[in-house]
Design a protein around this motif. Structure first.
Motif, PDB file in Angstrom:
ATOM      1  N   SER A 209      -5.107   3.418   5.914  1.00 46.43           N
ATOM      2  CA  SER A 209      -4.404   3.241   7.186  1.00 46.43           C
ATOM      3  C   SER A 209      -3.754   4.537   7.627  1.00 46.43           C
ATOM      4  CB  SER A 209      -3.350   2.145   7.064  1.00 46.43           C
ATOM      5  OG  SER A 209      -2.368   2.502   6.107  1.00 46.43           O
ATOM      6  N   ASN A 210      -3.612   4.681   8.934  1.00 43.40           N
ATOM      7  CA  ASN A 210      -2.913   5.824   9.528  1.00 43.40           C
ATOM      8  C   ASN A 210      -2.321   5.372  10.853  1.00 43.40           C
ATOM      9  OD1 ASN A 210      -5.113   6.242  11.587  1.00 43.40           O
ATOM     10  ND2 ASN A 210      -6.276   6.778   9.733  1.00 43.40           N
ATOM     11  N   SER A 211      -1.676   6.279  11.542  1.00 45.04           N
ATOM     12  CA  SER A 211      -0.972   5.913  12.769  1.00 45.04           C
ATOM     13  C   SER A 211      -1.917   5.471  13.878  1.00 45.04           C
ATOM     14  CB  SER A 211      -0.129   7.099  13.257  1.00 45.04           C
ATOM     15  OG  SER A 211      -0.944   8.235  13.487  1.00 45.04           O
ATOM     16  N   LEU A 212      -3.190   5.834  13.807  1.00 42.23           N
ATOM     17  CA  LEU A 212      -4.137   5.493  14.867  1.00 42.23           C
ATOM     18  C   LEU A 212      -4.804   4.133  14.653  1.00 42.23           C
ATOM     19  CD1 LEU A 212      -5.847   8.977  15.386  1.00 42.23           C
ATOM     20  CD2 LEU A 212      -3.996   7.948  16.719  1.00 42.23           C
ATOM     21  N   ASN A 213      -4.951   3.698  13.422  1.00 41.54           N
ATOM     22  CA  ASN A 213      -5.594   2.406  13.178  1.00 41.54           C
ATOM     23  C   ASN A 213      -4.618   1.358  12.661  1.00 41.54           C
ATOM     24  OD1 ASN A 213      -5.110   3.072  10.499  1.00 41.54           O
ATOM     25  ND2 ASN A 213      -7.256   3.490  10.017  1.00 41.54           N
ATOM     26  N   ARG A 214      -3.323   1.620  12.794  1.00 39.76           N
ATOM     27  CA  ARG A 214      -2.300   0.732  12.247  1.00 39.76           C
ATOM     28  C   ARG A 214      -2.355  -0.672  12.854  1.00 39.76           C
ATOM     29  NH1 ARG A 214       2.224   2.515   9.885  1.00 39.76           N
ATOM     30  NH2 ARG A 214       0.779   4.039   9.006  1.00 39.76           N
ATOM     31  N   THR A 215      -2.855  -0.802  14.072  1.00 40.78           N
ATOM     32  CA  THR A 215      -2.891  -2.123  14.715  1.00 40.78           C
ATOM     33  C   THR A 215      -3.794  -3.097  13.977  1.00 40.78           C
ATOM     34  OG1 THR A 215      -4.632  -1.309  16.201  1.00 40.78           O
ATOM     35  CG2 THR A 215      -2.352  -1.219  17.011  1.00 40.78           C
ATOM     36  N   VAL A 216      -4.846  -2.583  13.336  1.00 41.18           N
ATOM     37  CA  VAL A 216      -5.758  -3.460  12.597  1.00 41.18           C
ATOM     38  C   VAL A 216      -5.585  -3.308  11.086  1.00 41.18           C
ATOM     39  CG1 VAL A 216      -7.481  -3.494  14.438  1.00 41.18           C
ATOM     40  CG2 VAL A 216      -7.601  -1.734  12.665  1.00 41.18           C
ATOM     41  N   ALA A 217      -4.834  -2.290  10.662  1.00 41.64           N
ATOM     42  CA  ALA A 217      -4.683  -2.019   9.231  1.00 41.64           C
ATOM     43  C   ALA A 217      -3.484  -2.722   8.612  1.00 41.64           C
ATOM     44  CB  ALA A 217      -4.568  -0.509   8.984  1.00 41.64           C
ATOM     45  N   ASP A 218      -2.515  -3.121   9.399  1.00 44.64           N
ATOM     46  CA  ASP A 218      -1.332  -3.781   8.852  1.00 44.64           C
ATOM     47  C   ASP A 218      -1.681  -5.174   8.353  1.00 44.64           C
ATOM     48  OD1 ASP A 218       0.471  -1.747   9.146  1.00 44.64           O
ATOM     49  OD2 ASP A 218       1.159  -2.375  11.123  1.00 44.64           O
ATOM     50  N   VAL A 219      -1.453  -5.414   7.074  1.00 45.81           N
ATOM     51  CA  VAL A 219      -1.652  -6.732   6.471  1.00 45.81           C
ATOM     52  C   VAL A 219      -0.368  -7.104   5.741  1.00 45.81           C
ATOM     53  CG1 VAL A 219      -4.157  -6.496   6.259  1.00 45.81           C
ATOM     54  CG2 VAL A 219      -2.682  -5.677   4.413  1.00 45.81           C
ATOM     55  N   PHE A 220      -0.338  -8.287   5.148  1.00 48.58           N
ATOM     56  CA  PHE A 220       0.873  -8.752   4.481  1.00 48.58           C
ATOM     57  C   PHE A 220       1.297  -7.820   3.344  1.00 48.58           C
ATOM     58  CE2 PHE A 220      -0.254 -13.285   5.893  1.00 48.58           C
ATOM     59  CZ  PHE A 220       0.581 -13.186   6.993  1.00 48.58           C
ATOM     60  N   ASP A 221       0.323  -7.317   2.585  1.00 50.30           N
ATOM     61  CA  ASP A 221       0.658  -6.477   1.438  1.00 50.30           C
ATOM     62  C   ASP A 221       1.336  -5.180   1.874  1.00 50.30           C
ATOM     63  OD1 ASP A 221      -0.322  -8.100  -0.690  1.00 50.30           O
ATOM     64  OD2 ASP A 221      -2.352  -7.617  -0.084  1.00 50.30           O
ATOM     65  N   THR A 222       0.818  -4.522   2.901  1.00 54.80           N
ATOM     66  CA  THR A 222       1.448  -3.285   3.376  1.00 54.80           C
ATOM     67  C   THR A 222       2.758  -3.587   4.091  1.00 54.80           C
ATOM     68  OG1 THR A 222       0.112  -3.392   5.419  1.00 54.80           O
ATOM     69  CG2 THR A 222      -0.761  -2.097   3.587  1.00 54.80           C
ATOM     70  N   TYR A 223       2.829  -4.741   4.736  1.00 51.75           N
ATOM     71  CA  TYR A 223       4.065  -5.121   5.432  1.00 51.75           C
ATOM     72  C   TYR A 223       5.202  -5.322   4.428  1.00 51.75           C
ATOM     73  CZ  TYR A 223       7.152  -7.630   8.638  1.00 51.75           C
ATOM     74  OH  TYR A 223       8.226  -8.020   9.410  1.00 51.75           O
ATOM     75  N   VAL A 224       4.900  -5.911   3.283  1.00 50.50           N
ATOM     76  CA  VAL A 224       5.912  -6.083   2.239  1.00 50.50           C
ATOM     77  C   VAL A 224       6.420  -4.725   1.765  1.00 50.50           C
ATOM     78  CG1 VAL A 224       6.253  -6.844  -0.148  1.00 50.50           C
ATOM     79  CG2 VAL A 224       5.090  -8.337   1.465  1.00 50.50           C
ATOM     80  N   TYR A 225       5.529  -3.766   1.640  1.00 56.81           N
ATOM     81  CA  TYR A 225       5.940  -2.426   1.204  1.00 56.81           C
ATOM     82  C   TYR A 225       6.843  -1.762   2.243  1.00 56.81           C
ATOM     83  CZ  TYR A 225       5.594   2.581   0.338  1.00 56.81           C
ATOM     84  OH  TYR A 225       5.887   3.904   0.150  1.00 56.81           O
ATOM     85  N   PHE A 226       6.423  -1.796   3.498  1.00 60.17           N
ATOM     86  CA  PHE A 226       7.210  -1.147   4.538  1.00 60.17           C
ATOM     87  C   PHE A 226       8.581  -1.807   4.708  1.00 60.17           C
ATOM     88  CE2 PHE A 226       2.888   0.020   6.334  1.00 60.17           C
ATOM     89  CZ  PHE A 226       2.978   1.335   5.904  1.00 60.17           C
ATOM     90  N   ALA A 227       8.601  -3.158   4.652  1.00 60.36           N
ATOM     91  CA  ALA A 227       9.863  -3.871   4.847  1.00 60.36           C
ATOM     92  C   ALA A 227      10.758  -3.776   3.617  1.00 60.36           C
ATOM     93  CB  ALA A 227       9.588  -5.341   5.188  1.00 60.36           C
ATOM     94  N   GLY A 228      10.164  -3.869   2.434  1.00 60.77           N
ATOM     95  CA  GLY A 228      10.973  -3.914   1.224  1.00 60.77           C
ATOM     96  C   GLY A 228      11.370  -2.555   0.689  1.00 60.77           C
ATOM     97  N   ILE A 229      10.430  -1.605   0.644  1.00 60.85           N
ATOM     98  CA  ILE A 229      10.696  -0.301   0.043  1.00 60.85           C
ATOM     99  C   ILE A 229      11.251   0.685   1.067  1.00 60.85           C
ATOM    100  CG2 ILE A 229       9.704   1.620  -1.247  1.00 60.85           C
ATOM    101  CD1 ILE A 229       9.839  -1.036  -2.769  1.00 60.85           C
TER     102      ILE A 229
END
Length: 323
Positions: free
Chosen positions: A264-284
């Motif tokens: 994932s990167n800033s250009l494909n984030r709209t389709v790359a964000d899933v629950f697993d990465t969301y937990v990382y961004f929100a939690g860490i």
């Protein structure tokens, strides 16, 4: 008059008392198979430390966890974090992205594993069969970091071999590593290349147990190779397919963090964000530990429901299931 037979007979369902003889037999078996128990110890410790012990900390999903106060001292908030997550505007997008990535793995990568196992089983030259098996197993032992690095080299703009090939084939010069339309195909190609060969091990083991006399009888009856595969091979491994499908369905919301995060990167984030990465961004990154734990617990609950549901469906279709 009560006979000796009636005295010794136990009612149905009665528990047999643990007699001294049974205890001695248990100790003797423990000593006899001590090395088997010793080999089981690492697996038991793994599940205790990394699967069961973390359940103690899952309580923070129902609390407003503050590290300085600890789990016990943090305020109890009930289902507030779950309600916040389900009402979050990002929830539909996260759910859609997760289901699409999981669906590609379930409906394309998983059947390809079965197809590859069937093809390998049909090879009659042992040296060729072992060579192909080795070649398709090797990618599994590469980390996702290495796989993503190889992908970046193959699809590099200007000189990437696959970027040149697909650009010539499709008539495009897009940056495939940053294009949202190419994110899911790249994820699928990586999954198939890395894990398909390794997934054939279980199916090849199941195929090794098929009675060869059935094939001989089918040949005598005039059945061709495709007919033998369809009427003997596939029904023989169908219970294994059902069990693995049930387990795969239970992991449908676990798309894997490392692969998605690295791709994932800033250009494909709209389709790359899933629950697993969301937990990382929100939690860490944001420090919302209770909220991130609630998201992870939501995934676990959904997975548990799906396992029970698919197992029930398997039983309805006269399959064995997992319990």
């Amino acid at each position: 008059m009560t006979t000796a037979l009636e005295v010794d007979r136990e009612p149905p369902g009665a528990r047999t008392p643990r007699t001294p003889a049974r205890r001695r037999r248990f100790r003797a078996d423990a000593v006899r198979y001590r090395w088997l128990f010793f080999l089981m110890l690492p697996g038991i410790l793994y599940f205790v430390l990394f699967r069961f012990w973390p359940m103690y900390g899952a309580r923070i999903a129902f609390k407003n966890y503050i590290p300085f106060l600890g789990i016990e001292g943090s305020e109890w908030v009930g289902l507030t974090h779950f309600q916040e997550f389900l009402s979050n505007p990002d929830f539909p997008r996260l759910l859609q992205n997760t289901l699409i990535v999981a669906g590609l793995s379930l409906f394309i990568a998983f059947p390809l594993t079965i197809v590859l196992a069937l093809l390998l089983n049909e090879l009659r030259l042992n040296i060729l069969k072992r060579t192909v098996q080795t070649l398709v197993y090797i990618p599994h032992f590469l980390s996702w970091t290495v796989v993503v690095s190889i992908t970046a080299l193959l699809f590099a703009i200007g000189n990437g071999p696959l970027w040149t090939f697909f650009g010539w084939l499709l008539g495009t010069d897009a940056n495939m590593l940053a294009d949202p339309d190419w994110f899911r195909p790249l994820i699928l190609m990586q999954e198939v290349w890395k894990n398909t060969g390794w997934g054939t091990i279980i199916f090849l083991a199941a195929l090794a147990g098929v009675d060869q006399e059935q094939y001989e009888a089918a040949v005598i009856d005039g059945a061709g190779r495709w007919q033998r595969v369809w009427h003997i091979t596939i029904p023989s491994i169908l219970p294994t397919i059902v069990v693995l499908l049930i387990l795969q369905t239970g992991q449908i919301l676990n798309t894997g963090f490392e692969q998605i995060y690295l791709m994932s990167n800033s250009l494909n984030r709209t389709v790359a964000d899933v629950f697993d990465t969301y937990v990382y961004f929100a939690g860490i990154e944001q420090g919302a530990y209770s909220y991130a734990t609630a998201v992870g617990l939501f995934k676990a609950i959904v997975g548990l429901v799906l396992i029970f549901g698919t197992n029930w469906l398997a039983k309805r279709f006269n399959q064995q299931g997992i319990f």
